[in-house]
Every structure is written in structure tokens, then in C-alpha cells.
Design a protein around this motif. Structure first.
Motif, PDB file in Angstrom:
ATOM      1  N   MET A 141       0.721  -1.253   0.058  1.00 52.80           N
ATOM      2  CA  MET A 141       0.014   0.070   0.078  1.00 52.80           C
ATOM      3  C   MET A 141       0.853   1.254   0.063  1.00 52.80           C
ATOM      4  SD  MET A 141      -2.772   0.900   2.834  1.00 52.80           S
ATOM      5  CE  MET A 141      -3.914  -0.541   2.590  1.00 52.80           C
ATOM      6  N   ARG A 142       0.471   2.103  -1.013  1.00 53.82           N
ATOM      7  CA  ARG A 142       1.305   3.426  -1.127  1.00 53.82           C
ATOM      8  C   ARG A 142       0.513   4.490  -0.435  1.00 53.82           C
ATOM      9  NH1 ARG A 142       2.801   4.488  -6.339  1.00 53.82           N
ATOM     10  NH2 ARG A 142       4.483   5.932  -5.742  1.00 53.82           N
ATOM     11  N   ILE A 143       0.932   5.210   0.356  1.00 55.15           N
ATOM     12  CA  ILE A 143       0.052   6.347   0.924  1.00 55.15           C
ATOM     13  C   ILE A 143       0.767   7.812   0.711  1.00 55.15           C
ATOM     14  CG2 ILE A 143      -1.089   7.284   3.011  1.00 55.15           C
ATOM     15  CD1 ILE A 143      -0.946   4.525   4.344  1.00 55.15           C
ATOM     16  N   ALA A 144       0.029   8.481   0.151  1.00 58.60           N
ATOM     17  CA  ALA A 144       0.523  10.003  -0.112  1.00 58.60           C
ATOM     18  C   ALA A 144      -0.050  10.977   1.034  1.00 58.60           C
ATOM     19  CB  ALA A 144      -0.161  10.373  -1.616  1.00 58.60           C
ATOM     20  N   VAL A 145       0.639  11.793   1.423  1.00 62.76           N
ATOM     21  CA  VAL A 145       0.426  12.658   2.453  1.00 62.76           C
ATOM     22  C   VAL A 145       0.169  13.934   1.558  1.00 62.76           C
ATOM     23  CG1 VAL A 145       1.136  14.109   4.519  1.00 62.76           C
ATOM     24  CG2 VAL A 145       1.860  11.646   4.243  1.00 62.76           C
ATOM     25  N   VAL A 146      -1.009  14.630   1.503  1.00 55.39           N
ATOM     26  CA  VAL A 146      -1.423  15.685   0.950  1.00 55.39           C
ATOM     27  C   VAL A 146      -1.791  16.889   1.672  1.00 55.39           C
ATOM     28  CG1 VAL A 146      -1.999  13.967  -1.043  1.00 55.39           C
ATOM     29  CG2 VAL A 146      -3.717  14.792   0.637  1.00 55.39           C
ATOM     30  N   ASN A 200      -8.083  12.728   9.157  1.00 55.49           N
ATOM     31  CA  ASN A 200      -8.123  11.224   8.853  1.00 55.49           C
ATOM     32  C   ASN A 200      -8.906  10.651   7.857  1.00 55.49           C
ATOM     33  OD1 ASN A 200      -5.963   9.791  10.616  1.00 55.49           O
ATOM     34  ND2 ASN A 200      -7.105  10.474  12.469  1.00 55.49           N
ATOM     35  N   LEU A 201      -8.905   9.456   7.303  1.00 53.25           N
ATOM     36  CA  LEU A 201      -9.960   8.748   6.809  1.00 53.25           C
ATOM     37  C   LEU A 201     -10.759   8.297   7.964  1.00 53.25           C
ATOM     38  CD1 LEU A 201      -8.020   7.372   3.954  1.00 53.25           C
ATOM     39  CD2 LEU A 201      -9.753   8.748   3.572  1.00 53.25           C
ATOM     40  N   SER A 202     -11.935   7.383   7.697  1.00 49.60           N
ATOM     41  CA  SER A 202     -12.775   7.019   8.268  1.00 49.60           C
ATOM     42  C   SER A 202     -12.123   5.738   9.030  1.00 49.60           C
ATOM     43  CB  SER A 202     -14.000   6.577   7.839  1.00 49.60           C
ATOM     44  OG  SER A 202     -14.792   7.397   6.892  1.00 49.60           O
ATOM     45  N   PRO A 203     -12.700   5.548  10.277  1.00 54.25           N
ATOM     46  CA  PRO A 203     -12.209   4.347  11.232  1.00 54.25           C
ATOM     47  C   PRO A 203     -12.705   3.195  10.433  1.00 54.25           C
ATOM     48  CG  PRO A 203     -13.641   5.927  12.449  1.00 54.25           C
ATOM     49  CD  PRO A 203     -13.429   6.391  11.257  1.00 54.25           C
ATOM     50  N   GLY A 204     -11.821   2.105  10.602  1.00 49.36           N
ATOM     51  CA  GLY A 204     -12.018   0.833   9.765  1.00 49.36           C
ATOM     52  C   GLY A 204     -11.378   0.832   8.506  1.00 49.36           C
ATOM     53  N   ASN A 205     -10.954   2.032   7.959  1.00 47.32           N
ATOM     54  CA  ASN A 205     -10.419   2.287   6.498  1.00 47.32           C
ATOM     55  C   ASN A 205      -9.075   1.699   6.692  1.00 47.32           C
ATOM     56  OD1 ASN A 205      -8.878   3.097   4.321  1.00 47.32           O
ATOM     57  ND2 ASN A 205     -10.666   4.638   3.937  1.00 47.32           N
ATOM     58  N   PRO A 206      -8.670   0.685   5.665  1.00 50.29           N
ATOM     59  CA  PRO A 206      -7.261  -0.171   5.881  1.00 50.29           C
ATOM     60  C   PRO A 206      -6.197   1.101   5.709  1.00 50.29           C
ATOM     61  CG  PRO A 206      -8.541  -0.802   3.943  1.00 50.29           C
ATOM     62  CD  PRO A 206      -9.341  -0.007   4.870  1.00 50.29           C
ATOM     63  N   PHE A 233      -1.611   4.122   7.762  1.00 48.66           N
ATOM     64  CA  PHE A 233      -0.969   5.373   8.236  1.00 48.66           C
ATOM     65  C   PHE A 233      -0.551   5.458   9.473  1.00 48.66           C
ATOM     66  CE2 PHE A 233      -1.526   9.536   9.722  1.00 48.66           C
ATOM     67  CZ  PHE A 233      -0.686  10.288   8.984  1.00 48.66           C
ATOM     68  N   SER A 234      -1.746   5.045  10.455  1.00 44.34           N
ATOM     69  CA  SER A 234      -1.579   5.138  11.954  1.00 44.34           C
ATOM     70  C   SER A 234      -0.157   4.013  12.239  1.00 44.34           C
ATOM     71  CB  SER A 234      -2.706   4.436  12.601  1.00 44.34           C
ATOM     72  OG  SER A 234      -2.684   4.597  14.061  1.00 44.34           O
ATOM     73  N   ALA A 273      -9.999  23.671   0.525  1.00 40.63           N
ATOM     74  CA  ALA A 273     -10.591  24.951   0.957  1.00 40.63           C
ATOM     75  C   ALA A 273      -9.911  25.412   2.318  1.00 40.63           C
ATOM     76  CB  ALA A 273     -12.049  24.227   1.339  1.00 40.63           C
ATOM     77  N   GLN A 274      -9.250  24.621   2.931  1.00 42.51           N
ATOM     78  CA  GLN A 274      -8.600  25.023   4.300  1.00 42.51           C
ATOM     79  C   GLN A 274      -6.828  24.912   4.050  1.00 42.51           C
ATOM     80  OE1 GLN A 274     -10.034  25.748   7.052  1.00 42.51           O
ATOM     81  NE2 GLN A 274     -11.983  25.598   6.175  1.00 42.51           N
ATOM     82  N   PRO A 275      -6.445  26.021   4.316  1.00 41.93           N
ATOM     83  CA  PRO A 275      -4.921  26.222   3.850  1.00 41.93           C
ATOM     84  C   PRO A 275      -3.918  25.501   4.936  1.00 41.93           C
ATOM     85  CG  PRO A 275      -5.907  28.449   3.896  1.00 41.93           C
ATOM     86  CD  PRO A 275      -7.287  27.523   4.266  1.00 41.93           C
ATOM     87  N   GLY A 276      -4.515  25.220   5.939  1.00 44.07           N
ATOM     88  CA  GLY A 276      -3.587  24.569   7.208  1.00 44.07           C
ATOM     89  C   GLY A 276      -3.848  22.809   7.125  1.00 44.07           C
ATOM     90  N   ALA A 277      -4.960  22.753   6.186  1.00 44.03           N
ATOM     91  CA  ALA A 277      -5.454  21.198   6.264  1.00 44.03           C
ATOM     92  C   ALA A 277      -4.024  20.364   5.928  1.00 44.03           C
ATOM     93  CB  ALA A 277      -6.401  21.022   5.545  1.00 44.03           C
ATOM     94  N   ILE A 278      -3.900  19.124   6.308  1.00 41.39           N
ATOM     95  CA  ILE A 278      -2.939  18.154   5.922  1.00 41.39           C
ATOM     96  C   ILE A 278      -3.657  16.763   5.944  1.00 41.39           C
ATOM     97  CG2 ILE A 278      -1.812  17.818   7.955  1.00 41.39           C
ATOM     98  CD1 ILE A 278       0.664  17.288   6.266  1.00 41.39           C
ATOM     99  N   ALA A 279      -3.616  15.606   4.950  1.00 36.23           N
ATOM    100  CA  ALA A 279      -4.328  14.698   4.898  1.00 36.23           C
ATOM    101  C   ALA A 279      -3.507  13.582   4.263  1.00 36.23           C
ATOM    102  CB  ALA A 279      -5.718  14.675   4.291  1.00 36.23           C
ATOM    103  N   TYR A 280      -4.208  12.341   4.019  1.00 34.98           N
ATOM    104  CA  TYR A 280      -3.244  11.179   3.564  1.00 34.98           C
ATOM    105  C   TYR A 280      -4.601  10.436   2.801  1.00 34.98           C
ATOM    106  CZ  TYR A 280      -5.310   8.653   7.545  1.00 34.98           C
ATOM    107  OH  TYR A 280      -6.209   8.390   8.299  1.00 34.98           O
ATOM    108  N   MET A 281      -3.963   9.780   1.680  1.00 39.20           N
ATOM    109  CA  MET A 281      -5.030   8.916   0.815  1.00 39.20           C
ATOM    110  C   MET A 281      -4.143   7.875   0.042  1.00 39.20           C
ATOM    111  SD  MET A 281      -5.874  11.660  -2.256  1.00 39.20           S
ATOM    112  CE  MET A 281      -6.233  12.602  -1.083  1.00 39.20           C
ATOM    113  N   PRO A 282      -4.839   6.972  -0.512  1.00 39.66           N
ATOM    114  CA  PRO A 282      -3.981   6.269  -1.383  1.00 39.66           C
ATOM    115  C   PRO A 282      -3.237   6.736  -2.372  1.00 39.66           C
ATOM    116  CG  PRO A 282      -6.337   5.261  -1.122  1.00 39.66           C
ATOM    117  CD  PRO A 282      -6.098   6.640  -0.314  1.00 39.66           C
ATOM    118  N   ALA A 283      -2.009   6.620  -2.817  1.00 38.27           N
ATOM    119  CA  ALA A 283      -1.304   7.460  -3.671  1.00 38.27           C
ATOM    120  C   ALA A 283      -2.068   7.423  -5.219  1.00 38.27           C
ATOM    121  CB  ALA A 283      -0.069   6.745  -3.926  1.00 38.27           C
TER     122      ALA A 283
END
Length: 147
Positions: A29-34, A70-76, A81-82, A123-133
Motif C-alpha cells: 500500500m502506497r499512501i500519499a500525504v497531501v 483522517n480517513l474513516s475508522p476501519g479504513n485500511p 497510516f497509523s 478549502a483549508q490552507p492549514g489542512a493536511i491529510a493522506y490517501m492512497p497514492a
């Protein structure tokens, strides 16, 4: 027979761990921090990311409020990421967040999908998240790739 009873749960446990760290095709699994396109954040280390997601760092160097998502609880992807960034499973973090709650510190926001994350970080300049690459597109910028 007794060995089989002990071995079966161990085999099942290792199988679950392997599945959680791979996509359905069996690839790692490849995860991108965006961040959003207009974000002033240009780079982030794994250590800073850990502090951001544990709410130890709440302001970016330019003074913008940090908004980890974060993505929803239960999301692989969230589970992976955790483990990679926080060094704990999402289940192990429950007691951490319960303790922080009494200090007035709330856990990161939760969004249900990569599409929602892309819209939010823009929409939020200070936001940081992750998702599948593979879900990163031109609407956001990738700062770090986790494998």
C-alpha cells in the motif's frame, strides 16, 4: 491436534496483518500525504507528521492553524497510516484520545473519502491529510509518500 488449535489463530492473525498492508492486488500500500494547491506547506517529515496527528504541533511555521484529517475508522489506509506514522494501531490510540479529551484536545477531523479530502485540503490552507497514492490528482499536492 493441540498444536493445530494454537497455530490456526496465529496463521489467521498474520494473514490479517499482511492483507492490511497491501492493496487488493497484493501490492504494498502506497499512501500519499497531501495538502491543497494553495497551501504554504512545502514539505513535511514523518516526525512532524506524527506531532501533527497526535496534536502536539497545532500551528505551522507560518502561523497557520494545523488541521490534520483522517480517513474513516476501519479504513485500511487509515490503519496503515497509523502504524507507519504514529507507531500504533487505531485501536491503541483510543486511550490516547480519551486522555487528550480531558485536556481539551480533540482528535483529527475525519472525512469519508479521497474526494472529500481533496476538496477539504483545497478549502483549508492549514489542512493536511493522506490517501492512497493512486487517488492523488492535480487538485492537491503530495508532500510525502509512505510505503
Amino acid at each position: 491436534m493441540a498444536r493445530l488449535r494454537i497455530a490456526a489463530p496465529l496463521i489467521a492473525a498474520f494473514t490479517c496483518v499482511t492483507i492490511a498492508h497491501a492493496d487488493p492486488g497484493g501490492h504494498p500500500m502506497r499512501i500519499a500525504v497531501v495538502v491543497g494547491r494553495s497551501s504554504t506547506i512545502q514539505e513535511v517529515s514523518k516526525d512532524v507528521l506524527r506531532d501533527v496527528y497526535l496534536r502536539r504541533q497545532r500551528v505551522w511555521p507560518d502561523g497557520t492553524r494545523v488541521i490534520p484529517v483522517n480517513l474513516s475508522p476501519g479504513n485500511p489506509v487509515r490503519e496503515r497510516f497509523s502504524q507507519l506514522v504514529l507507531g500504533r494501531s487505531t485501536a491503541e490510540l483510543v486511550s490516547y484520545w480519551n486522555a487528550r479529551y480531558f485536556e481539551g484536545i480533540m482528535p483529527p477531523a475525519v472525512l469519508p473519502s479521497p474526494a472529500a479530502i481533496r476538496a477539504y485540503v483545497n478549502a483549508q490552507p492549514g489542512a493536511i491529510a493522506y490517501m492512497p497514492a493512486e487517488d492523488v490528482d492535480d487538485s492537491c499536492r503530495s508532500l510525502l509518500l509512505l510505503e
